[in-house]
Enzyme design. Structure first.
Site, PDB file in Angstrom:
ATOM      1  N   LYS A  33      93.075 -68.560 -30.887  1.00 25.56           N
ATOM      2  CA  LYS A  33      92.197 -67.623 -29.870  1.00 25.56           C
ATOM      3  C   LYS A  33      92.704 -66.114 -29.642  1.00 25.56           C
ATOM      4  CE  LYS A  33      91.616 -67.481 -24.961  1.00 25.56           C
ATOM      5  NZ  LYS A  33      92.874 -66.554 -24.598  1.00 25.56           N
ATOM      6  N   ASN A  34      93.920 -66.185 -29.119  1.00 19.66           N
ATOM      7  CA  ASN A  34      94.525 -64.341 -29.034  1.00 19.66           C
ATOM      8  C   ASN A  34      94.561 -63.285 -29.469  1.00 19.66           C
ATOM      9  OD1 ASN A  34      94.362 -65.157 -26.048  1.00 19.66           O
ATOM     10  ND2 ASN A  34      96.482 -65.814 -26.213  1.00 19.66           N
ATOM     11  N   ARG A  52      88.152 -61.626 -21.144  1.00 24.09           N
ATOM     12  CA  ARG A  52      89.288 -60.555 -20.560  1.00 24.09           C
ATOM     13  C   ARG A  52      89.336 -59.756 -22.093  1.00 24.09           C
ATOM     14  NH1 ARG A  52      92.452 -58.150 -17.045  1.00 24.09           N
ATOM     15  NH2 ARG A  52      94.269 -57.313 -17.877  1.00 24.09           N
ATOM     16  N   CYS A  84      90.722 -65.078 -16.649  1.00 26.03           N
ATOM     17  CA  CYS A  84      91.128 -66.587 -16.142  1.00 26.03           C
ATOM     18  C   CYS A  84      91.364 -65.956 -14.699  1.00 26.03           C
ATOM     19  CB  CYS A  84      91.876 -67.235 -16.220  1.00 26.03           C
ATOM     20  SG  CYS A  84      91.609 -68.010 -17.844  1.00 26.03           S
ATOM     21  N   ARG A 100      95.543 -58.911 -12.483  1.00 24.47           N
ATOM     22  CA  ARG A 100      95.984 -57.910 -14.171  1.00 24.47           C
ATOM     23  C   ARG A 100      95.182 -56.582 -14.393  1.00 24.47           C
ATOM     24  NH1 ARG A 100      93.161 -63.184 -17.202  1.00 24.47           N
ATOM     25  NH2 ARG A 100      94.166 -62.297 -19.091  1.00 24.47           N
ATOM     26  N   PRO A 101      96.227 -56.146 -14.489  1.00 28.14           N
ATOM     27  CA  PRO A 101      95.464 -53.968 -14.261  1.00 28.14           C
ATOM     28  C   PRO A 101      95.151 -54.192 -15.809  1.00 28.14           C
ATOM     29  CG  PRO A 101      97.667 -54.223 -13.520  1.00 28.14           C
ATOM     30  CD  PRO A 101      97.681 -55.684 -13.561  1.00 28.14           C
ATOM     31  N   ILE A 102      95.080 -52.666 -15.955  1.00 29.04           N
ATOM     32  CA  ILE A 102      94.757 -52.279 -17.179  1.00 29.04           C
ATOM     33  C   ILE A 102      95.131 -50.869 -17.780  1.00 29.04           C
ATOM     34  CG2 ILE A 102      93.105 -53.885 -18.604  1.00 29.04           C
ATOM     35  CD1 ILE A 102      91.426 -51.937 -17.955  1.00 29.04           C
ATOM     36  N   GLN A 104      98.587 -49.624 -17.922  1.00 29.59           N
ATOM     37  CA  GLN A 104      98.909 -49.309 -19.602  1.00 29.59           C
ATOM     38  C   GLN A 104      98.166 -48.911 -20.774  1.00 29.59           C
ATOM     39  OE1 GLN A 104     102.700 -48.545 -19.863  1.00 29.59           O
ATOM     40  NE2 GLN A 104     101.776 -49.031 -16.777  1.00 29.59           N
ATOM     41  N   ASP A 143     101.950 -68.914 -21.418  1.00 24.27           N
ATOM     42  CA  ASP A 143     100.375 -70.340 -21.091  1.00 24.27           C
ATOM     43  C   ASP A 143     100.807 -71.032 -21.993  1.00 24.27           C
ATOM     44  OD1 ASP A 143      99.013 -67.346 -21.466  1.00 24.27           O
ATOM     45  OD2 ASP A 143      98.626 -67.376 -23.532  1.00 24.27           O
ATOM     46  N   ILE A 159     105.684 -63.745 -15.755  1.00 22.11           N
ATOM     47  CA  ILE A 159     104.308 -62.731 -15.990  1.00 22.11           C
ATOM     48  C   ILE A 159     103.739 -62.363 -15.411  1.00 22.11           C
ATOM     49  CG2 ILE A 159     102.891 -62.579 -17.795  1.00 22.11           C
ATOM     50  CD1 ILE A 159     105.532 -62.496 -19.227  1.00 22.11           C
ATOM     51  N   ARG A 214      86.425 -71.851 -23.767  1.00 23.24           N
ATOM     52  CA  ARG A 214      87.204 -70.391 -23.401  1.00 23.24           C
ATOM     53  C   ARG A 214      88.219 -70.819 -24.451  1.00 23.24           C
ATOM     54  NH1 ARG A 214      89.183 -67.543 -19.638  1.00 23.24           N
ATOM     55  NH2 ARG A 214      89.338 -65.894 -21.440  1.00 23.24           N
TER      56      ARG A 214
HETATM   57  N1  EPU Z   1     100.056 -55.646 -17.187  1.00 23.61           N
HETATM   58  C1  EPU Z   1      99.789 -53.929 -16.246  1.00 23.61           C
HETATM   59  N2  EPU Z   1      99.376 -53.212 -16.770  1.00 23.61           N
HETATM   60  C2  EPU Z   1      98.541 -53.458 -18.046  1.00 23.61           C
HETATM   61  C3  EPU Z   1      98.463 -55.044 -18.604  1.00 23.61           C
HETATM   62  C4  EPU Z   1      99.495 -56.050 -17.853  1.00 23.61           C
HETATM   63  O1  EPU Z   1     101.241 -54.545 -15.484  1.00 23.61           O
HETATM   64  O2  EPU Z   1      98.185 -52.551 -18.484  1.00 23.61           O
HETATM   65  C5  EPU Z   1     101.002 -57.007 -16.411  1.00 23.61           C
HETATM   66  C6  EPU Z   1      99.986 -58.435 -16.217  1.00 23.61           C
HETATM   67  O3  EPU Z   1      99.588 -58.031 -15.326  1.00 23.61           O
HETATM   68  C7  EPU Z   1     100.834 -59.503 -16.498  1.00 23.61           C
HETATM   69  C8  EPU Z   1     101.546 -58.711 -18.097  1.00 23.61           C
HETATM   70  O4  EPU Z   1     101.854 -57.648 -17.891  1.00 23.61           O
HETATM   71  O5  EPU Z   1     101.532 -59.842 -15.697  1.00 23.61           O
HETATM   72  C9  EPU Z   1     101.282 -59.166 -19.238  1.00 23.61           C
HETATM   73  O6  EPU Z   1     100.210 -58.881 -19.320  1.00 23.61           O
HETATM   74  P1  EPU Z   1      99.769 -58.988 -20.828  1.00 23.61           P
HETATM   75  O7  EPU Z   1      98.980 -57.158 -21.001  1.00 23.61           O
HETATM   76  O8  EPU Z   1     100.337 -59.260 -22.491  1.00 23.61           O
HETATM   77  O9  EPU Z   1      98.718 -59.908 -21.006  1.00 23.61           O
HETATM   78  P2  EPU Z   1      96.690 -59.554 -21.966  1.00 23.61           P
HETATM   79  O10 EPU Z   1      97.337 -59.352 -23.256  1.00 23.61           O
HETATM   80  O11 EPU Z   1      95.805 -59.247 -20.584  1.00 23.61           O
HETATM   81  C10 EPU Z   1      97.783 -62.015 -23.098  1.00 23.61           C
HETATM   82  C11 EPU Z   1      97.033 -63.074 -23.079  1.00 23.61           C
HETATM   83  C12 EPU Z   1      96.673 -64.384 -21.379  1.00 23.61           C
HETATM   84  C13 EPU Z   1      98.476 -64.307 -21.568  1.00 23.61           C
HETATM   85  C14 EPU Z   1      99.003 -62.957 -21.967  1.00 23.61           C
HETATM   86  C15 EPU Z   1     101.358 -63.063 -22.275  1.00 23.61           C
HETATM   87  C16 EPU Z   1      94.683 -62.796 -24.352  1.00 23.61           C
HETATM   88  C17 EPU Z   1      93.439 -62.532 -24.680  1.00 23.61           C
HETATM   89  N3  EPU Z   1      95.266 -63.207 -23.193  1.00 23.61           N
HETATM   90  O12 EPU Z   1      96.729 -60.955 -21.944  1.00 23.61           O
HETATM   91  O13 EPU Z   1      96.495 -64.944 -22.283  1.00 23.61           O
HETATM   92  O14 EPU Z   1      98.820 -65.196 -21.323  1.00 23.61           O
HETATM   93  O15 EPU Z   1      98.889 -61.968 -22.913  1.00 23.61           O
HETATM   94  O16 EPU Z   1     100.959 -63.633 -22.828  1.00 23.61           O
HETATM   95  O17 EPU Z   1      95.020 -62.310 -25.688  1.00 23.61           O
HETATM   96  C18 EPU Z   1      95.515 -67.350 -21.824  1.00 23.61           C
HETATM   97  O18 EPU Z   1      95.691 -67.790 -23.297  1.00 23.61           O
HETATM   98  O19 EPU Z   1      95.306 -68.325 -21.033  1.00 23.61           O
HETATM   99  C19 EPU Z   1      96.060 -66.189 -21.271  1.00 23.61           C
HETATM  100  C20 EPU Z   1      96.241 -66.188 -20.249  1.00 23.61           C
END
Ligand code: EPU
Length: 428
Positions: A22-23, A92, A116, A121-123, A125, A304, A326, A396
């Protein structure tokens, strides 16, 4: 609206085949925007996130053929259509449309993503990366506006190791002028998968899977064919299912190396695991010992799988502690497990589980995708019937969950909810 019914206590046996990741899928599909001719992705999972992304590519003018698990995207007539609302809010990973559209069109308007609720979950970065490449980024009424005259390679140090930011910056940087270096990059297998697709499209990427990724931008990317990697989180979920209720479960189409942290923990619990090239065998469930788990970025224990493993730990002898470093609020499954007789308390970012207890069937609600998986596992372990609502979360991310579990001998089915039940759910 449907609910899931699980009659617990049936021993599971047989083989389950794992779907595409999925990811990875949710990044590979937006990545096709960057090409100038058709891209075929093989082995996609049959999940709602994939369907939504297909619809979004069509909304921006792409021609998409999707049959069985293979998708062919012709991106040649796509335009940089603003997507401030609607389906982008349903998942997401719609944030990958930002990097891909910025790379191809040098502009994009994308609504802030859904997904979820696991705590903040900021963006930031992702945005830091886009700005370093030369984009102007603003947030206007809940949508992110990105615009650049041109994108130029840059050195970007991620303050937080982020899967999403690493992939998103990669998507934009493959079409930037010059070299981009991402430092403190995430190392998850899904990042290597996306880099492999982009490389097959003609991109120049080195170091994916390490914490420094170098990208030399190119002017054109072309179509190609790509087979997605197996879903390590789905595979891990079925390994936990095997440990929870199995009499010998073979997980097929898996890369065991991606799951070393889970394999080590299950062995520490006393579960018998044998792994070969692309299969993992989980032996009959026996007496299990409590263990402590701390989620970390890859190759550490994946966040996860924290929720599914918590259900298993309710059946282990002793006190286990599960700490999520995380996400701060990935414990919404705990109250539901308590309804099923689990002895668990949450302290800060940790769940403390005392076992073993015999779980009892109950009416529970999945609040997010992996919470749903945790409740299904608990239902398989429980005495009596468990009803799980909130199936839209499970759909999902788990392809053909009911069919796969029934194939192992479980007694699980979907049932239409009554009007009264839907009313009760709304008011809950
Ligand atoms: N974070 C920040 N700023 C950012 C991005 C992330 O502070 O700009 C923080 C997040 O808040 C979190 C940590 O960094 O505390 C890790 O976040 P990451 O960006 O790695 O997560 P993501 O890319 O949003 C993906 C998977 C998630 C999985 C995480 C961690 C996808 C679509 N989602 O999320 O998958 O938990 O990596 O491995 O790829 C799931 O499959 O159930 C799921 C939630």
């Amino acid at each position: 609206m449907e609910k899931l019914m699980i009659a617990g206590g049936y021993p599971l046996k047989g083989t389950v085949r794992i779907s595409g990741a999925k990811n990875s899928a949710v990044a590979l599909i937006p990545a096709t925007i960057l090409a100038e001719s058709p891209v075929k992705i093989e082995g996609l999972p049959d999940i709602s996130d994939v369907q939504i992304l297909k619809d979004l590519l069509e909304e921006i003018g792409g021609t998409v053929e999707f049959s069985e698990n293979d998708m062919t995207v012709d991106p040649s007539s796509m335009i940089s259509m603003p997507l401030p609302n609607g389906k982008v809010k349903k998942l997401r990973a719609s944030y990958y449309l930002m990097g891909a559209m910025l790379g191809r069109f040098k502009k994009a308007v994308i609504g802030l993503p859904g997904g979820c609720h696991l705590g903040p979950r900021p963006i930031d970065q992702h945005i830091k990366g886009f700005e370093a490449l030369g984009a102007r980024v603003t947030n206007e009424q809940g949508a992110i506006y990105l615009r650049a005259d041109e994108l130029c390679g840059a050195r970007i140090y991620l303050d937080v190791v982020s899967v999403g930011a690493t992939i998103n910056i990669m998507l934009a940087a493959v079409r930037a002028k010059g070299r981009t270096i991402i430092e403190n990059a995430a190392k998850e297998p899904e990042i290597i998968d996306v880099a492999t697709l982009l490389t097959n499209m003609g991109a120049k990427i080195k170091g994916a899977g390490t914490d420094v990724i170098r990208i030399d931008g190119v002017d054109h990317l072309h179509g190609c064919q790509h087979t997605i990697i197996p879903d390590r989180i789905e595979a891990g979920t079925y390994m936990i299912v095997g440990a929870a209720a199995g009499e010998g479960v073979l997980i097929d189409n898996v890369i065991p190396h991606h799951l070393e942290s889970l394999i080590a923990k299950l062995r520490e619990m006393g579960v018998q695991i044998e792994a070969n090239d692309d299969q993992v065998f989980v032996g009959p469930a026996e007496k299990m010992k409590a263990v402590d788990i701390k989620t970390l970025v890859y190759p550490g224990f994946p966040t996860d799988l924290q929720q599914p493993l918590t259900s298993l730990l309710t059946g282990a002898e002793g006190t286990s502690m599960v700490t999520d470093t995380i996400y701060s609020a990935r414990f919404k499954h705990i109250d539901e497990l308590r309804r099923m007789n689990a002895n668990i308390k949450v302290e800060g970012r940790s769940a403390i589980i005392n076992g073993p207890v015999q779980l009892q069937g109950a009416k529970v609600k999945a609040s997010d995708l992996r919470a749903g998986a945790a409740l299904v596992i608990a239902g398989l372990m429980a005495e009596g019937v468990t009803e799980v609502t909130g199936l839209e979360h499970i759909d999902r991310g788990y392809s053909h969950l009911v069919e796969k579990l029934n194939g192992l001998g479980a007694t699980i089915w979907r049932e239409e909810m009554s009007k009264e039940e839907m009313e009760q759910m709304k008011n809950a």
